[in-house]
Design an enzyme around this catalytic site. Structure first.
Site, PDB file in Angstrom:
ATOM      1  N   TYR A  58       0.843  -1.203   0.000  1.00 53.15           N
ATOM      2  CA  TYR A  58       0.000   0.000   0.000  1.00 53.15           C
ATOM      3  C   TYR A  58       0.881   1.257   0.000  1.00 53.15           C
ATOM      4  CZ  TYR A  58      -3.708  -3.338   1.150  1.00 53.15           C
ATOM      5  OH  TYR A  58      -4.578  -4.406   1.135  1.00 53.15           O
ATOM      6  N   LEU A 208     -17.460  -2.462   0.899  1.00 50.79           N
ATOM      7  CA  LEU A 208     -18.301  -1.425   0.274  1.00 50.79           C
ATOM      8  C   LEU A 208     -18.189  -1.485  -1.242  1.00 50.79           C
ATOM      9  CD1 LEU A 208     -17.422   1.530   2.687  1.00 50.79           C
ATOM     10  CD2 LEU A 208     -19.613   0.314   2.529  1.00 50.79           C
ATOM     11  N   ARG A 210     -15.621  -1.029  -3.076  1.00 50.96           N
ATOM     12  CA  ARG A 210     -14.828   0.155  -3.476  1.00 50.96           C
ATOM     13  C   ARG A 210     -15.664   1.432  -3.531  1.00 50.96           C
ATOM     14  NH1 ARG A 210     -10.698  -2.404  -8.059  1.00 50.96           N
ATOM     15  NH2 ARG A 210      -9.352  -3.424  -6.549  1.00 50.96           N
ATOM     16  N   ARG A 229     -10.006   2.517  -9.806  1.00 52.30           N
ATOM     17  CA  ARG A 229     -11.381   2.283 -10.246  1.00 52.30           C
ATOM     18  C   ARG A 229     -11.608   2.720 -11.695  1.00 52.30           C
ATOM     19  NH1 ARG A 229     -13.901   4.907  -4.885  1.00 52.30           N
ATOM     20  NH2 ARG A 229     -12.208   6.339  -5.397  1.00 52.30           N
ATOM     21  N   ALA A 282     -11.192   3.734   4.071  1.00 52.29           N
ATOM     22  CA  ALA A 282     -11.696   5.097   4.236  1.00 52.29           C
ATOM     23  C   ALA A 282     -10.546   6.067   4.055  1.00 52.29           C
ATOM     24  CB  ALA A 282     -12.323   5.270   5.617  1.00 52.29           C
ATOM     25  N   GLN A 287     -15.879   9.620   6.669  1.00 53.48           N
ATOM     26  CA  GLN A 287     -16.155   8.265   6.162  1.00 53.48           C
ATOM     27  C   GLN A 287     -15.990   7.244   7.287  1.00 53.48           C
ATOM     28  OE1 GLN A 287     -13.585   7.611   2.748  1.00 53.48           O
ATOM     29  NE2 GLN A 287     -14.915   8.770   1.375  1.00 53.48           N
TER      30      GLN A 287
HETATM   31  N1  LIG Z   1      -5.985  -8.766   0.933  1.00 54.53           N
HETATM   32  C1  LIG Z   1      -6.269  -8.208  -0.208  1.00 54.53           C
HETATM   33  O1  LIG Z   1      -5.896  -8.696  -1.296  1.00 54.53           O
HETATM   34  C2  LIG Z   1      -7.084  -6.957  -0.204  1.00 54.53           C
HETATM   35  C3  LIG Z   1      -7.650  -6.460  -1.410  1.00 54.53           C
HETATM   36  C4  LIG Z   1      -8.411  -5.294  -1.330  1.00 54.53           C
HETATM   37  C5  LIG Z   1      -8.596  -4.653  -0.109  1.00 54.53           C
HETATM   38  N2  LIG Z   1      -8.009  -5.154   1.025  1.00 54.53           N
HETATM   39  C6  LIG Z   1      -8.176  -4.480   2.350  1.00 54.53           C
HETATM   40  O2  LIG Z   1      -9.532  -4.180   2.541  1.00 54.53           O
HETATM   41  C7  LIG Z   1      -9.693  -2.765   2.748  1.00 54.53           C
HETATM   42  C8  LIG Z   1     -11.045  -2.318   2.226  1.00 54.53           C
HETATM   43  O3  LIG Z   1     -11.149  -2.538   0.827  1.00 54.53           O
HETATM   44  P1  LIG Z   1     -11.133  -1.334  -0.201  1.00 54.53           P
HETATM   45  O4  LIG Z   1     -10.528  -0.155   0.499  1.00 54.53           O
HETATM   46  O5  LIG Z   1     -10.513  -1.840  -1.438  1.00 54.53           O
HETATM   47  O6  LIG Z   1     -12.663  -1.092  -0.536  1.00 54.53           O
HETATM   48  P2  LIG Z   1     -13.947  -0.623   0.302  1.00 54.53           P
HETATM   49  O7  LIG Z   1     -13.699  -0.672   1.754  1.00 54.53           O
HETATM   50  O8  LIG Z   1     -15.067  -1.414  -0.239  1.00 54.53           O
HETATM   51  O9  LIG Z   1     -14.104   0.899  -0.196  1.00 54.53           O
HETATM   52  C9  LIG Z   1     -13.281   1.886   0.327  1.00 54.53           C
HETATM   53  C10 LIG Z   1     -13.477   3.215  -0.421  1.00 54.53           C
HETATM   54  O10 LIG Z   1     -14.852   3.589  -0.465  1.00 54.53           O
HETATM   55  C11 LIG Z   1     -14.970   5.001  -0.237  1.00 54.53           C
HETATM   56  N3  LIG Z   1     -15.696   5.149   1.057  1.00 54.53           N
HETATM   57  C12 LIG Z   1     -15.455   4.503   2.231  1.00 54.53           C
HETATM   58  N4  LIG Z   1     -16.342   4.868   3.169  1.00 54.53           N
HETATM   59  C13 LIG Z   1     -17.162   5.742   2.605  1.00 54.53           C
HETATM   60  C14 LIG Z   1     -18.303   6.464   3.070  1.00 54.53           C
HETATM   61  N5  LIG Z   1     -18.761   6.330   4.321  1.00 54.53           N
HETATM   62  N6  LIG Z   1     -18.939   7.303   2.211  1.00 54.53           N
HETATM   63  C15 LIG Z   1     -18.504   7.419   0.932  1.00 54.53           C
HETATM   64  N7  LIG Z   1     -17.437   6.776   0.430  1.00 54.53           N
HETATM   65  C16 LIG Z   1     -16.765   5.934   1.258  1.00 54.53           C
HETATM   66  C17 LIG Z   1     -13.564   5.562  -0.165  1.00 54.53           C
HETATM   67  O11 LIG Z   1     -13.110   5.933  -1.483  1.00 54.53           O
HETATM   68  P3  LIG Z   1     -13.549   7.290  -2.218  1.00 54.53           P
HETATM   69  O12 LIG Z   1     -13.845   8.314  -1.175  1.00 54.53           O
HETATM   70  O13 LIG Z   1     -12.427   7.639  -3.131  1.00 54.53           O
HETATM   71  O14 LIG Z   1     -14.787   6.909  -3.034  1.00 54.53           O
HETATM   72  C18 LIG Z   1     -12.772   4.349   0.287  1.00 54.53           C
HETATM   73  O15 LIG Z   1     -11.405   4.426  -0.050  1.00 54.53           O
HETATM   74  C19 LIG Z   1      -8.466  -2.142   2.049  1.00 54.53           C
HETATM   75  O16 LIG Z   1      -8.215  -0.820   2.494  1.00 54.53           O
HETATM   76  C20 LIG Z   1      -7.407  -3.149   2.440  1.00 54.53           C
HETATM   77  O17 LIG Z   1      -7.007  -2.922   3.779  1.00 54.53           O
HETATM   78  C21 LIG Z   1      -7.295  -6.298   0.985  1.00 54.53           C
END
Ligand SMILES: NC(=O)c1ccc[n+]([C@@H]2O[C@H](COP(=O)([O-])OP(=O)(O)OC[C@H]3O[C@@H](n4cnc5c(N)ncnc54)[C@H](OP(=O)(O)O)[C@@H]3O)[C@@H](O)[C@H]2O)c1
Length: 321
Positions: A58, A208, A210, A229, A282, A287
């Protein structure tokens, strides 16, 4: 904030963890400000979030640095779950998983230095090896790192059931990190028997989808190239249409309950009996505060039923994935 014991450990995790991919900046839009990320980490702690999910990948260590800065001076240190193995391959710009003993050891030492910790609370293999290292070498090395006190608990991400059955014979693996949300439920078809067989905890990532499940994208968004994205098919076409119908109805339900839409989407994940915790990414304190409200759904089977009905209503627009 509700907590849940990660099976096989002494880690009592808040049911929402904070995902740190976005605060690493690279791949998640370069408008992320470190000062805001630090405030987001503080907001998480204030909301009762007691663990953070990060990775060397990251921002190539930047997420770790932001996290360490935010946590410096905190009297009570949260649990840090990080990962191991994935690195950028020189100039190619592609990240690959390398899981031989030398790389695992070097990667763990680098994480300990960046995070300023003596041991890693939960070390997760980021994704399966792309360099042919046998599972035995990888997981025996992780078990040795645990015996040496560098790692407290071992987890994996993104492994299939057969590999899980095998690797469990080499190391005391406690958790599987895997995608899981209202829009991605492969876990239920593919992993539930192996999870039950080995008593693994499940840490749900991308809960969420993404950001799709926050309901904020009223039409197909245009992201800059710096945001991953812009290359994600789910933000256009049939998947987007379906996701938006679901998110729209979740939003109506959320307004009735006077909670943010994101809390409803995350609450459904946290309420599933096979899930230990959801990792919500977040970028801002607001958020984080919205997402942290998800824990209120855990004891509300009626709310979970309403959410299932929303999914059922839109089942015909769901694309086959
Ligand atoms: N092990 C793996 O291979 C793997 C793969 C993916 C993720 N992960 C882990 O899982 C975590 C979560 O997944 P993710 O970050 O990919 O996706 P997610 O949690 O589904 O979405 C996060 C994104 O959604 C938006 N968001 C979050 N809360 C919000 C709210 N309350 N209102 C509006 N927009 C909001 C933000 O982006 P914007 O504001 O830009 O829209 C944020 O960066 C990652 O940070 C990582 O730690 C692990």
């Amino acid at each position: 904030m509700r907590t849940s014991l990660l099976p096989g450990t002494d880690l009592e995790l808040s049911v929402i963890g904070m995902g740190c991919w976005a605060i690493g900046k690279t791949y998640w839009w370069d408008d992320v400000e470190d000062a805001t990320s630090v405030e987001a980490v503080h907001a998480a702690l204030d909301a009762g979030i007691n663990w953070f999910d990060t990775a060397p990948l990251y921002g190539e260590g930047h997420a770790d640095e932001v996290l360490r800065e935010a946590l410096s001076g905190c009297s009570e240190q949260p649990v840090i779950a990080t990962k191991v193995g994935v690195m950028f391959q020189g100039a190619s710009g592609h990240a690959e998983s390398k899981l031989d003993e030398a790389h695992l050891r070097a990667d763990v030492e680098a994480s300990l230095t960046r995070l300023k910790r003596e041991a890693i609370d939960l070390l997760q293999v980021h994704w399966p090896c792309q360099h042919g290292t046998p599972l035995e070498e990888t997981f025996m090395t992780l078990q040795a790192l645990k015996a040496e006190g560098k790692v407290r608990h071992i987890g994996v991400c993104n492994y299939g059931p057969d590999a899980l059955d095998e690797l469990m014979s080499y190391a005391d693996v406690v958790s599987l990190q895997t995608p899981y949300s209202l829009l991605r439920r492969e876990l239920e078809q593919e992993h539930l028997p192996v999870i039950a067989r080995h008593g693994l905890g499940v840490l749900a990532y991308e809960p969420l989808c993404r950001g799709l499940l926050t309901g904020k994208f009223l039409k197909e968004p245009r992201f800059p190239d710096s945001d991953l994205r812009s290359r994600d098919d789910r933000f256009s076409g049939r998947f987007f249409t379906h996701a938006n119908r679901v998110a729209h109805d979740l939003g109506k339900f959320a307004r009735r309950l006077e909670v943010p839409t994101s809390a409803v989407a995350l609450g459904w994940v946290c309420a599933q009996p096979h899930v230990t915790a959801a990792i919500a990414g977040a970028k801002t304190p607001e958020q984080v505060r919205q997402n942290a409200q998800a824990h209120r759904f855990i004891d509300q089977p009626e709310a979970v039923d309403v959410i299932e009905k929303i999914l059922h209503r839109h089942r015909r627009s769901r694309p086959q994935t």
